[in-house]
Design a protein around this motif. Structure first.
Motif, PDB file in Angstrom:
ATOM      1  N   ASN A 102      11.647  30.873  -3.768  1.00  0.00           N
ATOM      2  CA  ASN A 102      13.060  30.500  -3.886  1.00  0.00           C
ATOM      3  C   ASN A 102      13.574  30.723  -5.311  1.00  0.00           C
ATOM      4  O   ASN A 102      14.322  29.905  -5.863  1.00  0.00           O
ATOM      5  CB  ASN A 102      13.263  29.045  -3.473  1.00  0.00           C
ATOM      6  CG  ASN A 102      12.821  28.788  -2.047  1.00  0.00           C
ATOM      7  OD1 ASN A 102      12.938  29.658  -1.192  1.00  0.00           O
ATOM      8  ND2 ASN A 102      12.310  27.610  -1.783  1.00  0.00           N
ATOM      9  N   GLY A 103      13.127  31.820  -5.907  1.00  0.00           N
ATOM     10  CA  GLY A 103      13.582  32.182  -7.246  1.00  0.00           C
ATOM     11  C   GLY A 103      12.831  31.525  -8.380  1.00  0.00           C
ATOM     12  O   GLY A 103      13.075  31.827  -9.546  1.00  0.00           O
ATOM     13  N   ILE A 104      11.886  30.616  -8.065  1.00  0.00           N
ATOM     14  CA  ILE A 104      11.130  29.914  -9.095  1.00  0.00           C
ATOM     15  C   ILE A 104       9.810  30.633  -9.339  1.00  0.00           C
ATOM     16  O   ILE A 104       9.085  30.975  -8.393  1.00  0.00           O
ATOM     17  CB  ILE A 104      10.849  28.459  -8.681  1.00  0.00           C
ATOM     18  CG1 ILE A 104      12.160  27.692  -8.487  1.00  0.00           C
ATOM     19  CG2 ILE A 104       9.984  27.753  -9.721  1.00  0.00           C
ATOM     20  CD1 ILE A 104      11.966  26.303  -7.916  1.00  0.00           C
ATOM     21  N   ASP A 105       9.488  30.866 -10.598  1.00  0.00           N
ATOM     22  CA  ASP A 105       8.199  31.441 -10.970  1.00  0.00           C
ATOM     23  C   ASP A 105       7.157  30.319 -10.918  1.00  0.00           C
ATOM     24  O   ASP A 105       7.122  29.446 -11.791  1.00  0.00           O
ATOM     25  CB  ASP A 105       8.288  32.031 -12.382  1.00  0.00           C
ATOM     26  CG  ASP A 105       7.011  32.750 -12.799  1.00  0.00           C
ATOM     27  OD1 ASP A 105       5.945  32.456 -12.228  1.00  0.00           O
ATOM     28  OD2 ASP A 105       7.084  33.595 -13.716  1.00  0.00           O
ATOM     29  N   LEU A 106       6.315  30.335  -9.880  1.00  0.00           N
ATOM     30  CA  LEU A 106       5.367  29.240  -9.694  1.00  0.00           C
ATOM     31  C   LEU A 106       4.300  29.198 -10.785  1.00  0.00           C
ATOM     32  O   LEU A 106       3.773  28.130 -11.097  1.00  0.00           O
ATOM     33  CB  LEU A 106       4.687  29.353  -8.329  1.00  0.00           C
ATOM     34  CG  LEU A 106       5.588  29.309  -7.093  1.00  0.00           C
ATOM     35  CD1 LEU A 106       4.745  29.140  -5.837  1.00  0.00           C
ATOM     36  CD2 LEU A 106       6.612  28.185  -7.189  1.00  0.00           C
ATOM     37  N   LEU A 107       3.982  30.350 -11.354  1.00  0.00           N
ATOM     38  CA  LEU A 107       2.953  30.383 -12.385  1.00  0.00           C
ATOM     39  C   LEU A 107       3.464  29.817 -13.699  1.00  0.00           C
ATOM     40  O   LEU A 107       2.718  29.183 -14.454  1.00  0.00           O
ATOM     41  CB  LEU A 107       2.456  31.815 -12.584  1.00  0.00           C
ATOM     42  CG  LEU A 107       1.909  32.490 -11.317  1.00  0.00           C
ATOM     43  CD1 LEU A 107       1.417  33.886 -11.642  1.00  0.00           C
ATOM     44  CD2 LEU A 107       0.793  31.654 -10.700  1.00  0.00           C
ATOM     45  N   ALA A 108       4.747  30.010 -13.971  1.00  0.00           N
ATOM     46  CA  ALA A 108       5.337  29.479 -15.203  1.00  0.00           C
ATOM     47  C   ALA A 108       5.673  28.004 -15.065  1.00  0.00           C
ATOM     48  O   ALA A 108       5.779  27.290 -16.073  1.00  0.00           O
ATOM     49  CB  ALA A 108       6.593  30.271 -15.563  1.00  0.00           C
TER      50      ALA A 108
END
Length: 259
Positions: A80-86
């Motif tokens: 949903n547009g969120i960088d999960l790793l960051a």
């Protein structure tokens, strides 16, 4: 929407006498085991994606990377547009992850286990009660809600673990072989529960070795072989690539092509 691109993860091989043990797998080299080498796929809202592959192909490692339990050496994961790793802490608030090795607290009842994880997610008491009642209805858990977890059957434990996984109403659900070891009736309840997530518009990814589950539930599949994506697409596309209308034969055909 969850989008996975070019994931890679390696682990240091054990050594003997200062030297790495002899390679037994094509992914063993330079003192490292490359469990995941290049995995890419996507799962849209309301879509169920089946993650398939032979034993040791890299499926569980891939799912642990998606859950942020492991950090990849390369690649990206966006939801949903969120960088999960960051933003791994933010990611964990929005993901429900069922690991094949995650246990329950044996001295707590089934209901207490689910409520405990709801409180960890900061759910309000009134919301948590409604959510638990809903899940215990859907998964048919009321008859053993007050039974201690260490006294539950395999099927009861798995239902409890899944309820705990989704109690906080995650935006993405990831399940690692959720029906393994279950009897027919318990498996049917869990498969119906998985199917219900399509109406909720929640992306759901689950790994399995049971292709009849894939045929029944999945909109698309991803096959991982030797740590790489061997196929990602619809069931019809899998049958075409595998050269058979039978899903089992098509799966074997695709895996054999990459052997």
């Amino acid at each position: 929407m969850i989008e996975v691109s070019n994931l890679a993860k390696r682990f240091r091989l054990p050594t003997r006498g200062g030297k790495s043990t002899a390679a037994r797998d094509p992914r063993d080299h330079d003192g490292w085991f490359h469990a995941v080498r290049d995995v890419s796929f996507s799962c849209a809202p309301g879509e169920v994606l089946g993650l398939l592959g032979p034993n040791g192909a890299g499926k569980t490692t891939t799912l642990r990377l998606l859950s942020t339990a492991l950090k990849p050496d390369a690649g990206g994961i966006r939801a949903n547009g969120i960088d999960l790793l960051a933003n791994p802490l933010v990611a964990r608030q929005h993901i429900g992850f069922l690991s094949g090795s995650t246990g329950l607290y044996g001295r707590l009842t089934a209901r207490e286990n689910v409520e405990y994880f709801g409180r960890l997610h900061g759910m309000r008491p009134d919301h948590l009660k409604r959510r638990c009642d809903e899940l215990f209805d859907l998964l048919q858990m009321h008859e053993f809600r007050n039974k201690r977890a260490d006294q539950l059957s395999t099927g009861m434990k798995q239902k409890c673990a899944i309820a705990r996984t989704v109690v906080h109403e995650p935006q993405i659900v990831i399940l690692d072989e959720p029906t393994t070891g279950l009897d027919v009736m318990s498996a049917k309840i869990l498969l119906d529960f998985i199917a219900s997530y399509k109406a909720l518009r929640v992306p759901l990814i689950f790994s399995t070795h049971h292709l009849h589950e894939v045929e029944k539930l999945c909109d698309r599949v991803c096959i991982i072989n030797h740590g790489k994506t061997a196929f990602h697409g619809t069931m019809d596309e899998l049958r075409h690539l595998g050269g058979s209308t039978d899903l089992y034969d098509a799966f074997v055909g695709v895996v054999s092509q990459g052997a």
